[in-house]
Design an enzyme around this catalytic site. Structure first.
Site, mmCIF file in Angstrom:
data_model
loop_
_atom_site.group_PDB
_atom_site.id
_atom_site.type_symbol
_atom_site.label_atom_id
_atom_site.label_comp_id
_atom_site.label_asym_id
_atom_site.label_seq_id
_atom_site.Cartn_x
_atom_site.Cartn_y
_atom_site.Cartn_z
ATOM 1 N N ASP A 1 -5.306 6.251 1.724
ATOM 2 C CA ASP A 1 -5.644 4.897 1.299
ATOM 3 C C ASP A 1 -7.146 4.696 1.495
ATOM 4 O O ASP A 1 -7.688 4.999 2.573
ATOM 5 C CB ASP A 1 -4.843 3.880 2.123
ATOM 6 C CG ASP A 1 -4.902 2.494 1.534
ATOM 7 O OD1 ASP A 1 -6.020 1.985 1.326
ATOM 8 O OD2 ASP A 1 -3.838 1.911 1.273
ATOM 9 N N CYS B 1 14.219 -8.901 -2.225
ATOM 10 C CA CYS B 1 15.048 -8.518 -3.381
ATOM 11 C C CYS B 1 14.564 -7.183 -3.938
ATOM 12 O O CYS B 1 13.482 -6.725 -3.592
ATOM 13 C CB CYS B 1 14.972 -9.605 -4.457
ATOM 14 S SG CYS B 1 13.445 -9.515 -5.426
ATOM 15 N N HIS C 1 -20.175 -3.563 -5.277
ATOM 16 C CA HIS C 1 -21.428 -4.314 -5.485
ATOM 17 C C HIS C 1 -21.772 -5.132 -4.233
ATOM 18 O O HIS C 1 -22.931 -5.196 -3.833
ATOM 19 C CB HIS C 1 -21.299 -5.229 -6.700
ATOM 20 C CG HIS C 1 -21.200 -4.471 -7.991
ATOM 21 N ND1 HIS C 1 -22.164 -3.593 -8.414
ATOM 22 C CD2 HIS C 1 -20.242 -4.450 -8.951
ATOM 23 C CE1 HIS C 1 -21.813 -3.060 -9.570
ATOM 24 N NE2 HIS C 1 -20.639 -3.564 -9.915
ATOM 25 N N HIS D 1 0.834 -1.204 0.000
ATOM 26 C CA HIS D 1 0.000 0.000 0.000
ATOM 27 C C HIS D 1 0.872 1.259 0.000
ATOM 28 O O HIS D 1 0.459 2.294 -0.505
ATOM 29 C CB HIS D 1 -0.935 0.000 1.216
ATOM 30 C CG HIS D 1 -2.003 -1.048 1.119
ATOM 31 N ND1 HIS D 1 -3.340 -0.752 0.975
ATOM 32 C CD2 HIS D 1 -1.925 -2.397 1.096
ATOM 33 C CE1 HIS D 1 -4.036 -1.871 0.874
ATOM 34 N NE2 HIS D 1 -3.202 -2.883 0.964
ATOM 35 N N SER E 1 2.636 -6.541 -7.645
ATOM 36 C CA SER E 1 3.447 -7.506 -8.391
ATOM 37 C C SER E 1 2.854 -7.725 -9.784
ATOM 38 O O SER E 1 3.582 -7.806 -10.775
ATOM 39 C CB SER E 1 3.524 -8.836 -7.641
ATOM 40 O OG SER E 1 4.244 -8.653 -6.442
ATOM 41 N N ASP F 1 -7.383 -10.034 -2.905
ATOM 42 C CA ASP F 1 -7.675 -9.722 -4.312
ATOM 43 C C ASP F 1 -6.993 -10.659 -5.298
ATOM 44 O O ASP F 1 -7.244 -10.604 -6.503
ATOM 45 C CB ASP F 1 -7.237 -8.279 -4.606
ATOM 46 C CG ASP F 1 -5.777 -8.015 -4.274
ATOM 47 O OD1 ASP F 1 -5.208 -8.731 -3.426
ATOM 48 O OD2 ASP F 1 -5.194 -7.082 -4.854
ATOM 49 N N GLN F 2 -6.099 -11.509 -4.804
ATOM 50 C CA GLN F 2 -5.206 -12.237 -5.714
ATOM 51 C C GLN F 2 -5.903 -13.223 -6.657
ATOM 52 O O GLN F 2 -5.511 -13.323 -7.836
ATOM 53 C CB GLN F 2 -4.092 -12.898 -4.890
ATOM 54 C CG GLN F 2 -3.258 -11.833 -4.164
ATOM 55 C CD GLN F 2 -2.612 -12.315 -2.884
ATOM 56 O OE1 GLN F 2 -2.490 -13.512 -2.670
ATOM 57 N NE2 GLN F 2 -2.184 -11.381 -2.038
ATOM 58 N N TRP G 1 -1.504 -7.027 -6.225
ATOM 59 C CA TRP G 1 -1.763 -6.090 -7.317
ATOM 60 C C TRP G 1 -0.491 -5.375 -7.780
ATOM 61 O O TRP G 1 -0.286 -5.152 -8.974
ATOM 62 C CB TRP G 1 -2.855 -5.092 -6.930
ATOM 63 C CG TRP G 1 -3.227 -4.169 -8.054
ATOM 64 C CD1 TRP G 1 -3.213 -2.813 -8.042
ATOM 65 C CD2 TRP G 1 -3.677 -4.541 -9.376
ATOM 66 N NE1 TRP G 1 -3.614 -2.307 -9.255
ATOM 67 C CE2 TRP G 1 -3.904 -3.355 -10.099
ATOM 68 C CE3 TRP G 1 -3.886 -5.763 -10.017
ATOM 69 C CZ2 TRP G 1 -4.342 -3.350 -11.430
ATOM 70 C CZ3 TRP G 1 -4.319 -5.760 -11.338
ATOM 71 C CH2 TRP G 1 -4.535 -4.567 -12.033
HETATM 72 C C1 UDX Z 1 -0.801 -6.702 -0.420
HETATM 73 C C2 UDX Z 1 -1.759 -7.657 -1.137
HETATM 74 O O1 UDX Z 1 -1.324 -8.954 -1.078
HETATM 75 C C3 UDX Z 1 -2.008 -7.209 -2.518
HETATM 76 O O2 UDX Z 1 -2.786 -8.160 -3.190
HETATM 77 C C4 UDX Z 1 -2.674 -5.898 -2.432
HETATM 78 O O3 UDX Z 1 -3.089 -5.483 -3.697
HETATM 79 C C5 UDX Z 1 -1.723 -4.921 -1.796
HETATM 80 O O4 UDX Z 1 -1.347 -5.400 -0.519
HETATM 81 P P1 UDX Z 1 1.604 -7.791 -1.037
HETATM 82 O O5 UDX Z 1 1.020 -9.096 -0.708
HETATM 83 O O6 UDX Z 1 2.820 -7.391 -0.350
HETATM 84 O O7 UDX Z 1 0.516 -6.626 -0.928
HETATM 85 O O8 UDX Z 1 1.877 -7.867 -2.617
HETATM 86 P P2 UDX Z 1 2.094 -6.796 -3.739
HETATM 87 O O9 UDX Z 1 0.877 -5.982 -3.967
HETATM 88 O O10 UDX Z 1 2.581 -7.537 -4.901
HETATM 89 O O11 UDX Z 1 3.221 -5.810 -3.188
HETATM 90 C C6 UDX Z 1 4.516 -6.214 -2.874
HETATM 91 C C7 UDX Z 1 5.471 -5.101 -3.168
HETATM 92 O O12 UDX Z 1 6.718 -5.427 -2.570
HETATM 93 C C8 UDX Z 1 5.724 -4.906 -4.662
HETATM 94 O O13 UDX Z 1 5.754 -3.536 -4.975
HETATM 95 C C9 UDX Z 1 7.094 -5.516 -4.894
HETATM 96 O O14 UDX Z 1 7.871 -4.869 -5.877
HETATM 97 C C10 UDX Z 1 7.750 -5.372 -3.537
HETATM 98 N N1 UDX Z 1 8.703 -6.463 -3.295
HETATM 99 C C11 UDX Z 1 8.263 -7.734 -3.121
HETATM 100 C C12 UDX Z 1 10.044 -6.170 -3.255
HETATM 101 O O15 UDX Z 1 10.456 -5.025 -3.442
HETATM 102 N N2 UDX Z 1 10.908 -7.181 -3.004
HETATM 103 C C13 UDX Z 1 10.528 -8.458 -2.806
HETATM 104 O O16 UDX Z 1 11.399 -9.303 -2.583
HETATM 105 C C14 UDX Z 1 9.158 -8.748 -2.870
#
Ligand code: UDX
Length: 451
Positions: free
Chosen positions: A108, A329, A141, A17, A351, A370-371, A349
């Site tokens: 947010d 990473c 909805h 977020h 990723s 949401d995945q 979202w």
């Molecule tokens: C959560 C929810 O899972 C996601 O579905 C929602 O939309 C936002 O909140 P998260 O599970 O952490 O987030 O996944 P994601 O939304 O993919 O965000 C992860 C972030 O961490 C990405 O921006 C990614 O680039 C970063 N990341 C992840 C890193 O920088 N290094 C890593 O090793 C892993």
């Protein structure tokens, strides 16, 4: 340039977020806005770095210093709201008597109560959705009774401007209502005062979710897409110093990852990560370990420190030739590296948007929230990935994992997915480029701020 128009941006305390809101802040700064990025003490404790000099950061109390380990999720959410309401009000009061009183708070969308605080001080408010447009249309909805809950096993859900969704394609909070009632309440409440907000901003782009974006835009609120919020260097190269999001809650193993990737051939590596929150069961970790090994591909796998105890003994050393396991990473650099041919992802979202914007096809292994819906769109709508099928225990087996990886890296369908990914990469770049759909929306937002 003197920045006179000042706004506050307030992030929810999760990596997924923070990143999009911080990146949106940088876009605003590049358009001449004065930005204060607000975070809370629980993040302040684990923060690894701070954003660029052009953004001021304020850390306010969220009461985490008094939070108990045994605190329920419901209690933690309530405690957060209570403390933050007070500390945010104090912060706005302080800024209101400064040289540049803020004109707006962008917050947010999980915290609709921030709008009430902003209004107390005569300030405008704009919720910022960090998840996809379709997810939020579904939550809208659901909050208006349009989804019959509980959902039957074989149900097919039809909603305006959204492809028909099976039970496995819906956000898990809607299907498994009993599991996380506090989180379900949080996502459904997002729309409680939406008609009073000045804008509704969303981290997506028109071309990606065209039909549902049109539906959202046709509603009474001022819905605008402003994404993808990816650091510029990866997309349009306009802001040369904008190389990363800038606020990490985990410490990335930058050199180790990049040096290892440099030794690998083009499109030969499976990058595997499940984001900042998801936690796999031990049985699932075991299948994943075997599936990655059996795929015969190189793999770079992010296993957060708290998860590493689930790895088989000596796994890290044993796999050093074939695989590299790190605790965090630099994901954008990894996805942008030519050696990475496929992203095995939980479909968070950020990723999803990052892989799509950098042209990397995916093996979707959604976990929760949401995945599952993101996975549905990755496979059936954008056609840039395959989804792992779970067995009767709800586990992705090693055979299925191997099959899916091979399909994306070596298969005929994989080639088509790669071509589709490259097309989406171009469209993502166009959306944020000067004159693109998201760029125009940000320009409009900034222009209205100045009046
Ligand atoms: C959560 C929810 O899972 C996601 O579905 C929602 O939309 C936002 O909140 P998260 O599970 O952490 O987030 O996944 P994601 O939304 O993919 O965000 C992860 C972030 O961490 C990405 O921006 C990614 O680039 C970063 N990341 C992840 C890193 O920088 N290094 C890593 O090793 C892993």
């Amino acid at each position: 340039m003197e920045r006179t128009t000042h706004i506050l941006l307030f992030a929810y305390p999760f990596q997924g977020h923070i990143n999009p809101l911080l990146q949106f802040s940088k876009r605003l700064v590049s358009k001449g806005v004065r930005v204060t990025f607000v975070i809370t003490t629980s993040i302040g404790k684990t923060m690894q770095a701070l954003p660029s000099d052009s953004i001021s950061v304020e850390i306010i109390s969220d009461g985490s210093e008094n939070g108990k380990d045994s605190e329920s999720l419901d209690a933690a959410i309530e405690r957060y709201k209570l403390h933050v309401s007070q500390s945010l009000a104090k912060l706005i009061e302080k800024h209101n008597s400064s040289q540049y009183p803020p004109k707006m708070v962008v917050y947010d969308s999980l915290m609709p109560w921030v709008l009430d605080i902003a209004r107390q001080f005569g300030i405008d408010g704009a919720p910022f959705i960090t998840q996809s447009c379709v997810i939020n249309a579904i939550y809208y909805h659901a909050s208006h009774g349009a989804i019959q809950m509980p959902i039957e096993e074989r149900a097919s859900i039809s909603l305006p401007s959204i492809p028909s969704l099976g039970i496995d394609d819906l956000p898990s909070l809607i299907c498994d209502q009993g599991l996380y009632p506090a989180l379900l309440k949080l996502v459904l409440n997002q729309f409680s005062n939406i008609l009073e907000a000045n804008w509704l901003l969303c981290n997506t782009f028109n071309e990606l979710e065209n039909e549902v974006v049109n539906w959202m835009t046709s509603q009474q609120w001022r819905f605008k897409t402003i994404g993808p919020t990816i650091p510029s260097i990866y997309l349009d190269k306009r802001l040369e110093d904008d190389k990363e999001y800038g606020l990490h809650l985990f410490k990335p193993d930058v050199d180790v990852c990049m040096k290892w990737l440099d030794t690998k051939e083009t499109d030969s590596v499976v990058y595997t990560s499940f984001g900042s929150l998801a936690s796999l069961g031990e049985e699932q970790m075991d299948e994943l370990t075997r599936g990655l090994k059996n795929s015969n591909c190189h793999f770079l796998w992010v296993v957060r420190e708290t998860e590493q105890k689930k790895l088989p003994p000596n796994f890290l050393g044993e796999t050093s030739e074939k695989g590299l396991v790190v605790s965090w990473c630099p994901q954008l650099d990894v996805l942008a590296h030519k050696a990475v041919g496929c992203f095995m992802t939980h479909c968070g979202w950020n990723s999803t948007l990052e892989a799509l914007s950098l042209g990397v096809p995916m093996v979707a292994m959604p976990q929760w929230t949401d995945q599952p819906t993101n996975a549905k769109f990755i496979v059936d709508v954008w056609k840039i990935g395959v989804r792992i099928k779970l067995d009767e225990r709800g586990i992705a087996t090693k055979e299925e994992i191997e099959l899916c990886i091979r399909e994306v890296i070596e298969g005929e369908r994989g080639k088509q997915m790669k071509m589709n990914s490259v097309r989406w990469k171009e469209l993502a770049k166009e959306a944020v480029d000067k004159g693109g759909s998201s760029d125009r929306n940000i320009e409009e937002f900034v222009a209205k701020l100045a009046h």
